[in-house]
Write a protein that holds these residues in place. Structure first.
Motif: not given
Lengths: 447, 466
Positions: B409-410, B393-394, B192-195, B374-376
């Motif tokens: 996912r993926d 996408v995430e 998981g990512f966040e920025g 779709l999100a992220g």
């Protein structure tokens, strides 16, 4: 041309560091001169020259690291760089996995990594080179709009470490790229071709231009394809991403710390016995060869996949330390600005006994992939990729190009389902070798 | 800085004396600091200074460019000789003529304000703060196996001096925090990512709400462990503001870059004034707006303005450099930027977004019988000459009868630009732009941002494993 002195600033940094209370340190200075000629629109657009120099210093104190770089090699700037790195090392915290940096080793020099023709190349000479590429494309079919160029680089580096490593290295490279775009009304024929090498004379500019145009014309009249599960035949240009992804996922700390899909593959059978992959950074005159790696450890050939089984990780000293083993000589130092990581050098996949023609001929329905990246999610190994250029195969024949088609799955399934490997393939930069491969079945998303 | 400006002005004059019809001398300096936190340890602190001069000339109707990071008078003069030599070297080659629009000179100095200068915060303090951010993610679940935080701040100073008499100096800070969390269950690993990032100082780090920032990455990584592969085929999709921003940037944005337009690499090159998208689509690239791609003057010294590229589905303009304006018409409004002194300015997006509509997310979803939400965003690319794009996408959810159901996912999507823009069927009002990142083009990385409200596109290929 005046030769920029890299040794004095590195020695100065090392002298200052030797008087300070730190545990390990290294300093690298780098010079590079790049010439490039850009192609855009109707032909050559711009010629440029860049000279870059810099010094990077890494300092370790209580297993914590400070890393600082400067593009100035002046005494005062080198001193400031060192002091900042020392101060950062004191603030950073102990990394329990850090066990030190390698000491000196002797290795026979890998020859032919520096091409005198590139070292002495003038911008005036460079400006003339892309013409052959464009003329070749125009001889196939005129009227394209282009994107591409030619670049040549000459670099020198000097590395010293507190453990006694002292290495000077020098290298050249050249590359060519051409993407012609043809239009017939709303229909587009576009593709690209490229080449790269240590020496200028190894690049066949005429062939790059001719192949680019031929491939572009083949892309006219592309059509959407149905979703389904079909065999895929990967050209060497696209099989390269499949194998590069595996070796990257087996490299360095990400691999040994369990952060990649390949972390648990050591000793495991991942593919049929026909798959053999070697990594060899000692091939004379090859693009990813060097006598020593980024930490001064000698390069050596490594059997990474033998009879379909994963034999080893690709280590730098840090990842080797975690596994209580020796570095395999795969440290990569990203110039004076970059950190030290790990990664493959010249990847060589052993040729099989099939051929691209045979693979197509025996396929009732499938997709021939000319260009697509099979780089997966490096953590999970799952992939979902657009087939950027490919053709439908029906009844053993290459039919029309496809568009808006995706392939998806788990990367490990692709290795497992390798059915055929061609005996012919493509050598890149005198070092990398990738054959064509056939994968028995892959899930496709289309219309 | 006066001596430096004098040097640049003297170089420009020298270039004209030596036969150049145009010269631009650009000083670039970037001071950066970074901190890496890994599993509760501040493993490394780094810093560095990039500094040098890039010189671009037109001689005999051709471009020459050269750069040095040893900006002494002697070296800069040699660099000018290289640039002139470069242009002369290709004079005899068939190719693309160098032509630019003549513009009024600008003389200005812009220093972007910061509430907290990163240099006023000690490295120890920054480490302490980043450890707090990282700790929240690490302690979220025993399935969190690996955490990584990268903090970075840079101050970029650019001085542009050209033969029109332009002399611009702009100093801009950028601060960023990136977080990656890997969760594991058996052999199943998910990330998981966040920025966050902006043209701002350390205040954006002070303002981080840990629970909302790194915890989001941790929650996403853990929840993806039980997510499923997406279905395969062509579906209506609903995108969140991050995926929407990525789509607008990749599928449309690159195609609007003037240099790709005049060089025949854009699918919309001949469509100015034509309907290329549904009525609901208005696309704007706005460097003047706060965001990671914000600036006041571009690297050719042109004052930036907002660019309306598509209005109610009609293509109304392209992004321009001085060169693309001359070649395809249109005012230069500040879209030429260079990664550093080692690179010539090329046409770049800044903060690119789809303008909001008037629907709620619920209203957008309710018309979808079976589709994918779709999100992220992770990354994307486009083959602009063919108009074929890919966005990774995430995470995603199935949409069944207007409701979000199964977690996926993926997921990646692929589409054809001109089809997809016409198939935008519903646009939300919940606009957001928070996708700070680097965009790669022609070997140059550049600070950009992108955003959108939620919106729906029909007939998009979703790549999957089912």
């Amino acid at each position: 041309m005046e030769k920029i002195d890299l040794i004095t600033p590195v020695e100065r940094a090392m002298r200052i560091l030797s008087r300070l209370d730190v545990d390990f340190y290294d300093a690298v200075a780098l010079y590079s001169r790049s010439l490039s000629v850009n192609i855009m629109g109707k032909g050559v657009k711009e010629a440029s020259a860049q000279i870059d120099v810099g010094i990077g210093v890494r300092v370790f104190k209580n297993k914590g690291m400070g890393a600082v770089y400067s593009q100035s090699l002046e005494d005062a700037d080198v001193e400031a760089t060192v002091n900042q790195a020392v101060s950062f090392a004191r603030i950073s915290q102990p990394d329990p996995y850090f066990k030190g940096i390698p000491g000196p080793s002797k290795a026979p020099e890998v020859p032919d990594l520096c091409d005198g023709e590139i070292v002495n190349l003038t911008l005036e000479d460079a400006g003339r080179i892309p013409k052959g590429m464009i003329d070749a494309a125009e001889s196939v079919r005129g009227g394209a709009m282009y994107l591409g160029g030619f670049a040549a680089n000459h670099s020198r580096a000097y590395l010293m470490t507190s453990t006694g490593v002292s290495i000077e290295s020098e290298k050249t490279s050249a590359s060519a790229y051409l993407q012609p775009v043809y239009r017939e009304g709303d229909d587009v024929g576009s593709s690209y071709e490229f080449d790269f090498a240590v020496s200028l004379s190894e690049i066949d500019f005429y062939k790059v231009g001719k192949r680019a145009a031929e491939k572009a014309i083949e892309q006219f009249s592309s059509r959407k394809a149905e979703s389904g599960s079909l065999p895929l035949i990967l050209s060497p240009e696209s099989s390269s991403s499949l194998f590069s992804a595996l070796l990257s996922a087996l490299s360095g700390e990400s691999a040994v710390k369990g952060r990649t899909f390949a972390s648990g593959l050591l000793g495991k059978q991942i593919a049929p016995e026909i798959l053999e992959i070697e990594d060899d950074g000692t091939i004379p005159g090859a693009i990813a060869s060097s006598t020593y790696d980024g930490e001064g450890v000698p390069k050596r050939p490594l059997n990474v996949v033998s009879r379909g089984r994963v034999m080893t990780f690709l280590h730098n000293s840090y990842s080797a330390g975690i596994m209580n083993t020796e570095s395999t000589g795969h440290a990569i130092r990203g110039g004076y600005r970059g950190q030290v990581g790990a990664g493959p050098s010249n990847i060589r996949v052993k040729p099989g006994d099939s051929s691209l023609e045979e693979m197509i001929a025996e396929t009732k329905k499938g997709i021939l992939i000319i260009n697509a990246s099979f780089s997966p999610n490096m953590v999970s190994g799952e992939f979902s990729t657009t087939i950027d250029e490919g053709f439908l195969i029906e009844n053993g024949e290459k039919k029309h190009p496809v568009k808006n088609l995706m392939a998806g799955g788990h990367i490990m399934d692709l290795y497992r389902d390798i059915e055929l490997i061609s005996k012919e393939g493509r050598t890149f930069g005198k070092g990398f070798f990738f054959p064509s491969i056939k994968i028995s079945q892959v899930k496709l998303s289309g219309k | 800085m006066l001596i430096l400006k004098d040097l640049l002005e003297s170089i420009v004059q020298k270039a004209l004396n030596e036969g150049a019809s145009f010269c631009e001398a650009r000083f670039f300096e970037e001071r950066g600091n970074s901190i890496t936190i890994e599993n509760g340890i501040a493993r490394s602190l780094s810093s560095g200074i990039l500094k040098g001069v890039g010189i671009r000339v037109i001689v005999n109707g051709r471009w020459g460019f050269a750069s040095t990071n040893m900006p002494t008078k002697q070296n800069v003069e040699k660099t000018l000789r290289d640039a002139i030599g470069g242009a002369k070297s290709i004079t005899a080659q068939a190719g693309e003529e160098a032509r630019i629009v003549e513009v009024k000179p600008s003389v200005d100095t812009i220093i972007h304000e910061m509430k907290i200068k990163p240099e006023d915060v000690s490295p120890e303090e920054k480490v302490k703060r980043m450890l707090e951010v990282e700790g929240a993610a690490r302690n979220f679940s025993d399935r969190v196996k690996d955490t990584f935080i990268l903090y970075g701040d840079v101050i970029t100073r650019v001085i542009v001096c050209n033969s029109f008499g332009t002399l611009i100096e702009e100093v801009a800070p950028r601060t960023r925090v990136f977080c990656r969390v890997i969760a594991r269950e058996g052999d199943n690993m998910q990330a998981g990512f966040e920025g966050l990032g902006n043209v701002a100082g350390y205040e954006i780090v002070e303002n981080i709400e840990v629970e909302k920032f790194s915890l989001r990455a941790a929650e996403r990584a853990v929840s993806l462990l039980s997510a499923h592969p997406p279905p395969r085929g062509t579906f209506p999709i609903v995108v969140d503001p991050r995926v929407g921003g990525l789509f607008i940037h990749e599928a449309f944005g690159h195609n609007s870059e003037g240099d790709l337009v005049f060089s025949g690499q854009s699918i919309i090159a001949d469509k100015l004034g034509q309907k290329i998208a549904s009525n609901l689509v208005t696309i704007i690239d706005d460097p003047t707006r706060q965001g990671f791609g914000h600036f006041i003057y571009d690297h050719e010294g042109t004052r930036a303005k907002p660019h309306i590229l598509v209005r109610n589905g009609v293509l109304t303009g392209f992004l321009h450099s001085l060169e693309s304006s001359a070649k395809i018409g249109g005012e230069p409004e500040g879209s030429a930027r260079a990664q550093s002194h080692h690179h010539p300015p090329i046409v770049r997006m800044s903060n690119t977004y789809l303008a909001p509509g008037d629907l709620t997310l619920e209203e957008i979803l309710e018309d979808v019988d079976y589709g994918v939400y779709l999100a992220g965003s992770q990354y994307g690319y486009v083959e602009s000459q063919k108009g074929q794009f890919t966005c990774k996408v995430e995470e995603a959810w199935l949409i069944e009868k207007g409701e979000l159901t199964e977690h996926l996912r993926d997921v990646a999507i692929s589409g054809l630009t001109l089809e997809a823009l016409k198939n935008v069927k519903a646009v939300g009002k919940d606009f957001r732009m928070d996708m700070p990142g680097m965009c790669g083009k022609s070997g140059q990385g550049m600070y950009v941002d992108a955003g959108a409200p939620h919106f729906r596109i029909d007939g998009i290929v979703v790549g999957g494993r089912r």
